[in-house]
Design a protein around this motif. Structure first.
Motif, PDB file in Angstrom:
ATOM      1  N   HIS A  83      -0.079   7.113   7.154  1.00 33.22           N
ATOM      2  CA  HIS A  83       0.855   8.162   7.564  1.00 33.22           C
ATOM      3  C   HIS A  83       1.180   8.026   9.042  1.00 33.22           C
ATOM      4  N   LEU A  84       2.387   8.464   9.399  1.00 30.56           N
ATOM      5  CA  LEU A  84       2.850   8.367  10.777  1.00 30.56           C
ATOM      6  C   LEU A  84       2.403   9.565  11.600  1.00 30.56           C
ATOM      7  N   PRO A  85       2.077   9.339  12.874  1.00 32.26           N
ATOM      8  CA  PRO A  85       1.883  10.483  13.763  1.00 32.26           C
ATOM      9  C   PRO A  85       3.206  11.241  13.886  1.00 32.26           C
ATOM     10  N   ALA A  86       3.130  12.545  14.054  1.00 31.17           N
ATOM     11  CA  ALA A  86       4.331  13.386  14.089  1.00 31.17           C
ATOM     12  C   ALA A  86       5.313  12.951  15.172  1.00 31.17           C
ATOM     13  N   ASP A  87       4.822  12.554  16.354  1.00 30.44           N
ATOM     14  CA  ASP A  87       5.753  12.179  17.427  1.00 30.44           C
ATOM     15  C   ASP A  87       6.551  10.931  17.076  1.00 30.44           C
ATOM     16  N   LEU A  88       5.903   9.951  16.429  1.00 27.96           N
ATOM     17  CA  LEU A  88       6.649   8.758  16.012  1.00 27.96           C
ATOM     18  C   LEU A  88       7.642   9.101  14.911  1.00 27.96           C
ATOM     19  N   ALA A  89       7.218   9.936  13.974  1.00 26.47           N
ATOM     20  CA  ALA A  89       8.122  10.347  12.893  1.00 26.47           C
ATOM     21  C   ALA A  89       9.349  11.053  13.458  1.00 26.47           C
ATOM     22  N   ASP A  90       9.132  11.937  14.427  1.00 24.65           N
ATOM     23  CA  ASP A  90      10.249  12.674  15.028  1.00 24.65           C
ATOM     24  C   ASP A  90      11.239  11.740  15.713  1.00 24.65           C
ATOM     25  N   THR A  91      10.724  10.759  16.458  1.00 24.57           N
ATOM     26  CA  THR A  91      11.644   9.841  17.140  1.00 24.57           C
ATOM     27  C   THR A  91      12.382   8.954  16.144  1.00 24.57           C
ATOM     28  N   LEU A  92      11.718   8.573  15.060  1.00 20.62           N
ATOM     29  CA  LEU A  92      12.389   7.783  14.027  1.00 20.62           C
ATOM     30  C   LEU A  92      13.545   8.567  13.421  1.00 20.62           C
ATOM     31  N   VAL A  93      13.287   9.824  13.088  1.00 19.21           N
ATOM     32  CA  VAL A  93      14.323  10.666  12.485  1.00 19.21           C
ATOM     33  C   VAL A  93      15.493  10.831  13.447  1.00 19.21           C
ATOM     34  N   ARG A  94      15.204  11.039  14.728  1.00 13.79           N
ATOM     35  CA  ARG A  94      16.282  11.183  15.724  1.00 13.79           C
ATOM     36  C   ARG A  94      17.133   9.922  15.842  1.00 13.79           C
ATOM     37  N   HIS A  95      16.559   8.776  15.492  1.00 11.62           N
ATOM     38  CA  HIS A  95      17.318   7.519  15.525  1.00 11.62           C
ATOM     39  C   HIS A  95      17.995   7.213  14.187  1.00 11.62           C
ATOM     40  N   GLY A  96      17.845   8.096  13.216  1.00 14.40           N
ATOM     41  CA  GLY A  96      18.529   7.914  11.941  1.00 14.40           C
ATOM     42  C   GLY A  96      17.722   7.206  10.874  1.00 14.40           C
ATOM     43  N   VAL A  97      16.423   7.043  11.111  1.00 12.98           N
ATOM     44  CA  VAL A  97      15.555   6.417  10.104  1.00 12.98           C
ATOM     45  C   VAL A  97      15.085   7.511   9.153  1.00 12.98           C
ATOM     46  N   ARG A  98      15.181   7.240   7.871  1.00 17.90           N
ATOM     47  CA  ARG A  98      14.726   8.202   6.866  1.00 17.90           C
ATOM     48  C   ARG A  98      13.197   8.155   6.759  1.00 17.90           C
ATOM     49  N   VAL A  99      12.560   9.280   7.040  1.00 20.31           N
ATOM     50  CA  VAL A  99      11.105   9.375   6.979  1.00 20.31           C
ATOM     51  C   VAL A  99      10.745  10.422   5.929  1.00 20.31           C
ATOM     52  N   VAL A 120      -7.924  31.415   3.008  1.00 23.25           N
ATOM     53  CA  VAL A 120      -6.869  31.156   3.992  1.00 23.25           C
ATOM     54  C   VAL A 120      -6.094  29.930   3.520  1.00 23.25           C
ATOM     55  N   GLN A 121      -4.801  30.095   3.382  1.00 21.73           N
ATOM     56  CA  GLN A 121      -3.968  28.976   2.933  1.00 21.73           C
ATOM     57  C   GLN A 121      -3.587  28.121   4.145  1.00 21.73           C
ATOM     58  N   LEU A 122      -3.932  26.858   4.082  1.00 21.06           N
ATOM     59  CA  LEU A 122      -3.632  25.913   5.154  1.00 21.06           C
ATOM     60  C   LEU A 122      -2.577  24.933   4.683  1.00 21.06           C
ATOM     61  N   ARG A 123      -1.733  24.503   5.613  1.00 22.40           N
ATOM     62  CA  ARG A 123      -0.674  23.547   5.294  1.00 22.40           C
ATOM     63  C   ARG A 123      -0.687  22.423   6.316  1.00 22.40           C
ATOM     64  N   ARG A 124      -0.315  21.266   5.835  1.00 22.24           N
ATOM     65  CA  ARG A 124      -0.154  20.122   6.730  1.00 22.24           C
ATOM     66  C   ARG A 124       0.991  19.282   6.214  1.00 22.24           C
ATOM     67  N   THR A 125       1.860  18.906   7.121  1.00 23.24           N
ATOM     68  CA  THR A 125       2.964  18.023   6.763  1.00 23.24           C
ATOM     69  C   THR A 125       2.563  16.597   7.083  1.00 23.24           C
ATOM     70  N   LEU A 126       2.683  15.726   6.102  1.00 20.00           N
ATOM     71  CA  LEU A 126       2.390  14.305   6.281  1.00 20.00           C
ATOM     72  C   LEU A 126       3.703  13.542   6.337  1.00 20.00           C
ATOM     73  N   HIS A 127       3.794  12.618   7.254  1.00 22.64           N
ATOM     74  CA  HIS A 127       4.983  11.785   7.410  1.00 22.64           C
ATOM     75  C   HIS A 127       4.667  10.411   6.821  1.00 22.64           C
ATOM     76  N   VAL A 128       5.342  10.096   5.736  1.00 21.32           N
ATOM     77  CA  VAL A 128       5.094   8.854   5.004  1.00 21.32           C
ATOM     78  C   VAL A 128       5.781   7.703   5.730  1.00 21.32           C
ATOM     79  N   GLN A 129       5.058   6.616   5.868  1.00 20.32           N
ATOM     80  CA  GLN A 129       5.626   5.437   6.524  1.00 20.32           C
ATOM     81  C   GLN A 129       6.700   4.819   5.619  1.00 20.32           C
ATOM     82  N   PRO A 130       7.952   4.807   6.090  1.00 22.30           N
ATOM     83  CA  PRO A 130       9.001   4.224   5.250  1.00 22.30           C
ATOM     84  C   PRO A 130       8.807   2.707   5.117  1.00 22.30           C
ATOM     85  N   GLY A 131       9.197   2.195   3.963  1.00 18.96           N
ATOM     86  CA  GLY A 131       9.088   0.755   3.728  1.00 18.96           C
ATOM     87  C   GLY A 131       9.837  -0.069   4.762  1.00 18.96           C
TER      88      GLY A 131
END
Length: 86
Positions: free
Chosen positions: A30-46, A58-69
């Motif tokens: 999985h991608l770190p959130a900061d790398l995922a964010d910069t990828l998305v800003r450059h138009g890469v689908r994450v 207590v309900q906990l949530r976590r968003t995982l950023h999948v490494q695109p192929g």
């Protein structure tokens, strides 16, 4: 913009620390959130996945950023080029 061009633009804008972080990623990791964010800003689908679990009522949530192929392939190319240039 194609994914390849978007990845090239993303890579060109990274500092050495972020490049090192990207190169340390293993395929499927999985991608770190900061790398995922910069990828998305450059138009890469994450792709993302939201994981929800109950921790003692207590309900906990976590968003995982999948490494695109496309990123996995791009980084493999960068690694191969880096080895050939050394």
């Amino acid at each position: 913009m194609t994914q390849t061009r978007a990845l090239a633009a993303w890579w060109a804008g990274l500092d050495e620390g972020r490049r090192a972080t990207a190169l340390d990623l293993q395929p499927g990791q999985h991608l770190p959130a900061d790398l995922a964010d910069t990828l998305v800003r450059h138009g890469v689908r994450v792709p993302t996945a939201c994981v929800v679990w109950d921790a003692g009522g207590v309900q906990l949530r976590r968003t995982l950023h999948v490494q695109p192929g496309a990123l996995t392939d791009f980084l493999a190319g960068v690694r191969a080029w880096s080895c050939a240039a050394a």
